[in-house]
Design a protein around this motif. Structure first.
Motif, PDB file in Angstrom:
ATOM      1  N   SER A  91       0.845  -1.196   0.000  1.00  0.00           N
ATOM      2  CA  SER A  91       0.000   0.000   0.000  1.00  0.00           C
ATOM      3  C   SER A  91       0.877   1.241   0.000  1.00  0.00           C
ATOM      4  O   SER A  91       2.051   1.214   0.354  1.00  0.00           O
ATOM      5  N   THR A 126      -2.287   3.741   3.374  1.00  0.00           N
ATOM      6  CA  THR A 126      -2.519   3.248   4.735  1.00  0.00           C
ATOM      7  C   THR A 126      -1.662   3.938   5.791  1.00  0.00           C
ATOM      8  O   THR A 126      -1.846   3.685   6.989  1.00  0.00           O
ATOM      9  N   ARG A 160      -1.426   2.328  15.715  1.00  0.00           N
ATOM     10  CA  ARG A 160      -1.389   3.056  14.449  1.00  0.00           C
ATOM     11  C   ARG A 160      -1.039   4.530  14.615  1.00  0.00           C
ATOM     12  O   ARG A 160      -1.008   5.259  13.617  1.00  0.00           O
ATOM     13  N   TRP A 184       6.460  -2.194   7.091  1.00  0.00           N
ATOM     14  CA  TRP A 184       5.518  -2.249   5.979  1.00  0.00           C
ATOM     15  C   TRP A 184       6.214  -1.611   4.776  1.00  0.00           C
ATOM     16  O   TRP A 184       7.361  -1.213   4.886  1.00  0.00           O
ATOM     17  N   ASP A 199       0.182  -4.737   4.489  1.00  0.00           N
ATOM     18  CA  ASP A 199      -0.430  -3.481   4.056  1.00  0.00           C
ATOM     19  C   ASP A 199      -0.351  -3.478   2.534  1.00  0.00           C
ATOM     20  O   ASP A 199       0.732  -3.312   1.958  1.00  0.00           O
ATOM     21  N   LEU A 257      -5.014  -3.237   5.394  1.00  0.00           N
ATOM     22  CA  LEU A 257      -4.085  -2.797   6.429  1.00  0.00           C
ATOM     23  C   LEU A 257      -3.921  -3.969   7.394  1.00  0.00           C
ATOM     24  O   LEU A 257      -4.904  -4.424   7.983  1.00  0.00           O
ATOM     25  N   ASN A 286     -10.270  -2.388   4.327  1.00  0.00           N
ATOM     26  CA  ASN A 286     -10.077  -1.055   4.878  1.00  0.00           C
ATOM     27  C   ASN A 286     -11.113  -0.579   5.882  1.00  0.00           C
ATOM     28  O   ASN A 286     -10.870   0.398   6.568  1.00  0.00           O
TER      29      ASN A 286
END
Length: 541
Positions: free
Chosen positions: A59, A218, A278, A496, A506, A532, A537
């Motif tokens: 992503s 993301t 996150r 990621w 991701d 993610l 999503n």
């Protein structure tokens, strides 16, 4: 056996070597296997996704954006799409009539090229709303356009002196026109505006998540965060409803930096204490200058018009050096807005002073935008480990470029703008960001320009400044793995940005391979799905 997803039936672009594979296995939110091993272990997954000839890749990350601003735009009059001053005024009139409860009418982002020199008159807005204050932000978020009532409430009159770090354009009789440029002037009106309710800010963050996830993004660097913004992020984290990875860059103001630094440390600790996987707050944002369109971008040689001569330096050199050293010593990542070549040099000098003061460490400083870089400073990015976070969508001959930018820079400097390929060739890390909502937050639109240096209509033939065109693979890397490096997420349990065993799943699934279509078609590629940590999503934690 962990729950998981097995992908095949298309191209899997790993963002590493080897770049291409034909299958991917995800277990418990992480990449378990790629290629032949994934095929051999396909039975471990409980879900099979046939890519249908599509393209699965890491992503996107957005290395520089303003998600709260973007999320808030829909809460006011829809002026972004207006193609004339008359359309803006009509939209403000419509919105005000539909919202009689709003004491202030606020919105964004109008096109600054619609008025000569970007100067908008308060009286035009008075025609729509004479009795309530109206404040509209321009596309650049460095400028606002106010009606007369807003100027009155802010106490801005012909007797108001020019503010520090700002400008009040005036009519021939000395009265304020209605346009305010840069923080020192903009702050005069925002200081009397009612603050946004925290719920409105939380909703804005959630709308930003909708926007980004639909475009395959993301992780986002929020590049201008003030104390009220931190509270909104903390609230959405406490609710467990943060649907993106976000890092906060706490805004450093030269007028009150000494008081800000202790608050920055407290904000970082508050984010750490809430413990949401996150959300981080590891960065401090500095502005070294303004923007070329306002003639406040700081240049080594004067503007062609001479209006602001060399532009505006937000910090004096020693003050910026001291502040950058202080936040660096406190363990923050430095993120500097630098548009003009003088600002870029000043930012590099400040980072160099921090390296000299504190010695080697994994600091990953960022200079954002780098619209103009002097030849003498090109190699310094790699030498100092500075990440050039650039906005590829800006590297085109659109109206802002032809109407506002090129006349201010002249032909020679205009040809040196946005040196994407040159900086990458020096060995510097080139990451991409959108600056949304200043411009579109869709990575594929930026990649289309990076790979062509053309407008969506294909102008000019062969591309503008074609020596700076990037290959699509390089552009994809700048929007994925390079942003993960900027985010300190290219190794370890939080990694990621590439597809390799152990890395967070991701992912973005595109309808077709972006390397196999002409650049003009890249912006229209459909995002089929965004994941993610292996989850589609809409899932929150």
């Amino acid at each position: 056996m962990g729950e998981g997803i097995y992908f095949d039936g298309g191209t899997v672009w790993t963002g590493a070597e080897p770049a291409d594979a034909d299958a991917l296995l995800v277990l418990d939110g992480r990449i378990a296997a790629v290629g032949a091993e994934a095929r051999a272990r396909a039975g471990e997954a409980v879900e099979h996704v046939d890519l249908g000839g599509g393209f699965l890749m890491p992503s996107f990350g957005d290395g520089h954006a303003h998600p709260q601003f973007g999320g808030l735009e829909s809460a006011g009059p829809a002026v972004r799409g207006c193609a004339s001053i008359e359309e803006i005024v009509a939209e403000v009139r419509r919105y005000a009539a539909e919202h009689p409860e709003r004491a202030w009418i606020t919105g964004a982002s109008y096109d600054g090229s619609l008025a000569p020199d970007g100067l908008f008159d308060a009286r035009w807005l008075d025609e729509a709303v004479p009795d309530r204050p109206v404040v509209l932000r321009a596309w650049d978020y460095h400028t606002v356009w106010c009606n007369s009532r807003a100027l009155e409430l802010a106490g801005i009159t012909s007797a108001t002196p020019e503010p520090e770090l700002g400008e009040i354009p005036r009519r021939d009789d000395g009265s304020p026109l209605g346009t305010l440029r840069e923080w020192g002037a903009v702050d005069l009106v925002t200081a009397v505006m009612p603050p946004r309710e925290i719920e409105e800010r939380v909703e804005a963050i959630d709308r930003a998540a909708d926007y980004y996830l639909a475009r395959g993004v993301t992780w986002v660097q929020d590049a201008w965060v003030e104390p009220d913004d931190v509270e909104a992020y903390l609230e959405i984290a406490r609710r467990g409803s943060l649907r993106l990875r976000m890092n906060l860059a706490l805004y450093a103001d030269p007028r009150r930096f000494e008081q800000q630094l202790p608050a920055m440390l407290r904000a970082r600790q508050a984010v750490d204490d809430v413990g949401h996987p996150r959300l981080t707050a590891r960065t401090v944002k500095f502005f070294a200058d303004g923007v070329v369109e306002n003639q406040t971008g700081a240049l080594l040689e004067p503007y062609c018009s001479g209006l602001h001569d060399h532009g505006m330096r937000v910090w004096e050199p020693q003050a910026l050096n001291d502040a950058v050293r202080a936040v660096d010593a406190a363990g923050f990542q430095v993120h500097i807005h630098a548009i003009g070549d003088a600002a870029v040099r000043q930012g590099l000098d400040a980072i160099e002073s921090a390296v000299a003061a504190s010695g080697p460490r994994d600091r990953r400083p960022v200079i954002a935008h780098a619209q103009l870089v002097d030849a003498a400073d090109m190699d310094r990015f790699a030498e100092l480990g500075v990440i050039a976070c650039m906005q590829p969508l800006w590297a085109q001959l659109d109206a802002l470029m032809t109407v506002l930018t090129e006349p201010r820079l002249g032909p020679e400097r205009s040809e040196r703008q946005y040196p994407l390929r040159t900086l990458a060739s020096t060995g510097a890390t080139l990451s991409f960001g959108s600056d949304w909502p200043v411009s579109s937050g869709a990575p594929l639109e930026g990649i289309a320009v990076a790979a062509s240096r053309q407008t969506e209509d294909g102008d000019p033939a062969g591309g503008w400044t074609p020596h700076e065109i990037l290959g699509v693979d390089t552009a994809l890397t700048a929007y994925t793995r390079a942003v993960a490096h900027q985010a300190f997420a290219d190794a370890g349990s939080a990694a990621w940005g590439r597809l390799a065993p152990g890395v967070s799943a991701d992912l973005v699934w595109l309808e077709s391979d972006p390397r196999a279509v002409p650049p003009s078609a890249l912006a229209r590629l459909r995002v089929r799905e965004t994941y993610l940590a292996g989850r589609r999503n809409a899932v929150v934690v």
